[in-house]
Design a protein around this motif. Sequence first.
Motif, PDB file in Angstrom:
ATOM      1  N   ILE A 302       0.596  -1.250  -0.181  1.00 42.06           N
ATOM      2  CA  ILE A 302       0.293  -0.162  -0.230  1.00 42.06           C
ATOM      3  C   ILE A 302       0.576   1.273   0.160  1.00 42.06           C
ATOM      4  O   ILE A 302       0.803   2.394  -0.545  1.00 42.06           O
ATOM      5  N   VAL A 305       2.903   1.328  -3.448  1.00 41.88           N
ATOM      6  CA  VAL A 305       1.519   1.640  -4.899  1.00 41.88           C
ATOM      7  C   VAL A 305       0.623   3.482  -4.307  1.00 41.88           C
ATOM      8  O   VAL A 305       1.197   4.215  -5.676  1.00 41.88           O
ATOM      9  N   GLU A 306       0.588   3.526  -2.693  1.00 40.24           N
ATOM     10  CA  GLU A 306       0.382   4.978  -2.811  1.00 40.24           C
ATOM     11  C   GLU A 306       1.354   6.360  -2.893  1.00 40.24           C
ATOM     12  O   GLU A 306       0.861   7.593  -4.021  1.00 40.24           O
ATOM     13  N   ARG A 307       2.135   5.792  -3.007  1.00 41.01           N
ATOM     14  CA  ARG A 307       3.439   6.519  -2.629  1.00 41.01           C
ATOM     15  C   ARG A 307       3.887   7.370  -4.509  1.00 41.01           C
ATOM     16  O   ARG A 307       4.062   7.837  -5.174  1.00 41.01           O
ATOM     17  N   CYS A 309       1.895   6.129  -7.128  1.00 36.62           N
ATOM     18  CA  CYS A 309       0.582   6.034  -7.799  1.00 36.62           C
ATOM     19  C   CYS A 309      -0.510   6.870  -6.816  1.00 36.62           C
ATOM     20  O   CYS A 309      -1.241   5.480  -7.309  1.00 36.62           O
ATOM     21  N   PRO A 310      -0.653   8.556  -7.075  1.00 39.02           N
ATOM     22  CA  PRO A 310      -1.471   9.105  -7.058  1.00 39.02           C
ATOM     23  C   PRO A 310      -2.743   7.991  -7.610  1.00 39.02           C
ATOM     24  O   PRO A 310      -3.674   8.961  -7.418  1.00 39.02           O
ATOM     25  N   THR A 313      -6.677   4.706  -6.358  1.00 41.70           N
ATOM     26  CA  THR A 313      -7.079   5.091  -5.008  1.00 41.70           C
ATOM     27  C   THR A 313      -7.817   3.404  -3.615  1.00 41.70           C
ATOM     28  O   THR A 313      -8.541   2.437  -4.145  1.00 41.70           O
ATOM     29  N   LEU A 314      -7.271   3.394  -2.258  1.00 37.76           N
ATOM     30  CA  LEU A 314      -7.099   1.955  -1.779  1.00 37.76           C
ATOM     31  C   LEU A 314      -8.786   2.484  -1.908  1.00 37.76           C
ATOM     32  O   LEU A 314      -9.510   2.790  -1.578  1.00 37.76           O
ATOM     33  N   ARG A 318      -7.738   0.440   5.543  1.00 33.11           N
ATOM     34  CA  ARG A 318      -6.477   0.874   5.566  1.00 33.11           C
ATOM     35  C   ARG A 318      -6.145   0.084   6.708  1.00 33.11           C
ATOM     36  O   ARG A 318      -4.888   0.355   6.687  1.00 33.11           O
ATOM     37  N   PHE A 329      -6.951  -1.265  -4.696  1.00 30.64           N
ATOM     38  CA  PHE A 329      -7.110   0.042  -5.616  1.00 30.64           C
ATOM     39  C   PHE A 329      -8.035  -0.150  -6.265  1.00 30.64           C
ATOM     40  O   PHE A 329      -8.520  -0.893  -7.695  1.00 30.64           O
ATOM     41  N   GLU A 378       4.350   0.955 -10.895  1.00 34.78           N
ATOM     42  CA  GLU A 378       4.303   2.967 -11.088  1.00 34.78           C
ATOM     43  C   GLU A 378       4.166   3.363 -12.994  1.00 34.78           C
ATOM     44  O   GLU A 378       3.696   4.073 -13.247  1.00 34.78           O
TER      45      GLU A 378
END
Lengths: 398, 398
Positions: A302, A305-307, A309-310, A313-314, A318, A329, A378
């Motif tokens: 998490i 991927v969040e860092r 690929c903004p 959306t998860l 969380r 996602f 990414e």
Amino acid sequence: MSASNLPKKELFELPEGVIYLDGNSLGCLPKGVVDRASETIEREWGGQLIRAWNSADWISLPRRVGDRIARLVGAAEGSIATGDTLSIKVYQAVAAALKMRPGRKVVLSDSGNFPTDLYMVRGLLQTLDGGHELRTPEPEQVADSIDESVAAVLLTQVDYRTGRTHDMAEITRRAHEAGAVMIWDLAHSAGALPVDLAGCGTEFAVGCTYKYLNGGPGAPAFIYVRPDIVSGVEPALAGWMGHDAPFAMELFYRPAMSTERLRVGTPPIVQLAILDEALNVWEGVRLEDIRKASIELSELFIAEVERRCPQLTLASPRDAGKRGSQVSFAFENGYAAMQALIDRGVIGDFRAPNIMRFGLTPLYLDNGDIMSAAEVIEEVISEELYRDPKYNVRSRVT
Amino acid sequence: MSASNLPKKELFELPEGVIYLDGNSLGCLPKGVVDRASETIEREWGGQLIRAWNSADWISLPRRVGDRIARLVGAAEGSIATGDTLSIKVYQAVAAALKMRPGRKVVLSDSGNFPTDLYMVRGLLQTLDGGHELRTPEPEQVADSIDESVAAVLLTQVDYRTGRTHDMAEITRRAHEAGAVMIWDLAHSAGALPVDLAGCGTEFAVGCTYKYLNGGPGAPAFIYVRPDIVSGVEPALAGWMGHDAPFAMELFYRPAMSTERLRVGTPPIVQLAILDEALNVWEGVRLEDIRKASIELSELFIAEVERRCPQLTLASPRDAGKRGSQVSFAFENGYAAMQALIDRGVIGDFRAPNIMRFGLTPLYLDNGDIMSAAEVIEEVISEELYRDPKYNVRSRVT
């Protein structure tokens, strides 16, 4: 990784150039399975023929495999029967539950349940034609929707799309408070996290074995019955293998005095032997260690991927404590993006309408795999590689 | 033997020192099956993982296998769905038939039907709790027992104990005259004798594939639906694989517009691949030649056994035209005598209370096998070798 001895990649045949994040759909091939299948086919079937029911002990294989699964889901020996498919086992459990609560007309599930569970219930209710109703509130509303009209609560512990978990102990308690029968679907739980069937007191549980238990495509399903209620469970699917004495060839059905009464027809011996062999990888593995490693992998996944690929959306909780062993996602171009990932050796899957789903299986994944996968994700997202038209051809299965 | 090119022993892995007269219980292992299973497990599952549903076309395997079976039972392409067990398929057929005749309350079978068929019907009727009744007259009385109270007639064409056949065309005609739905169980018919499903007009047929079709222990079952009625068939077991679009993950069930609606859960891919391979032995084989060879073998077998063993009483019809591809003898010490035979490499089986059953499978048996078997039977019976106490220990499966 962690204090445990995970992963155990050496126990699996893992293809080169692949990072497999779909073990929640079809688990990897454990070593030894090919040989075991050959032995079952060539030496037992070919060499012993019909005698193998005794000489190779095929006759007790369903029960032996059930006992091995029981140890992984907190169930007592003899409380799990194997065979058929998960859909069939859902039908058996719900049909039996309705017989146990003849005055009640509601089956309660949730809108996040896997479709076949809901289909099987509706098929049963239409067959019964007895004025029953299936209710499917949002998952968050289920506990508060249990009232005294409810005959049976049927829930999948881990949501197949988001990985959101239900609290088995708490919901079972609420079901019992209202006098309802509880049925848990462990499709995404068995082998993924610690499950305490005996402890939570559920009457029934069902599950499949081709996901985290690595039993192979179309591996047999299982059903659990709480031992103290077995003798009151009426089998709707009253097949000869659930008879107390199948080979007496009696004209009338007398159910076995154990969970075996929920067996139906002749067991799929080759697939059971494969599953039996696949279960060897669990020797010495504690589900608590699996869970700890799964959380480590998923937190890392998490974060990475969040860092990177903004745009994604998860879609999973969380809070790791409320999440099974998968991370999902939401992404508008999720279908095409997943095809682009698979094309680059990062295999997850897609679930309509927009969910990119990644299964985390600590038996054969490590932090390095997660980092490599995140890099590829990414690349696909930031370079919009999913816009290639070839990734928008819908295949039949994703 | 005869004008046909039977037997085809070279297509099977036949164990040394065995004369196998139990192919009506579990068929022999066709060559190629071990390799096919290894390929499915190692290259497809292991190497392709989830992608194999497309890349190895697992997704269409149930239908492709169904089409191959269809050719052996006189059914049109697309009219047979595969999977599950025969017991499950019986349940589906009877449940659908009752929905087609809502005003009628009787399921008619016969007292010679295989027990699991009767168990499954009774389980269904108890589940429905709708005042239905299962009637089981003697096989000879069935045709005259069909009246306008009968919703469905469920019969096994070839009696599992005696080999006595029902006249499919005539009984189907009588069922339809009375407005009843016909369901034929082809367990001992498929691959044993010519069957003309389309020609006889039956609504449903079900069967298994581990007997004369040599699909291996626990091989998948099949169900036939007459194409013109498919759209009116309500699936009681409404699993996702019978959905018109399984991977759309819709909350509501929409049955496939073909026989595929009678599929249920995820198909047993390894056992289906084995069955697919096993069906190769039927390439170029005509069921008429199988039937002719079967009658030759059985006539020889009856003549030899009766000449050598007056203690045995023929339990099968003497008229070959009224007999399937097995010969049964009644003998008071049948259980022990069969154990003594098996001990000497002549493998048949025993069915309670006193039936010694011998299956005749022209694909891998010739006249020489029959003569050799008759000699061993004579030895066991005339020398009373069955009196050895070791042959009276009842094993779990016979």
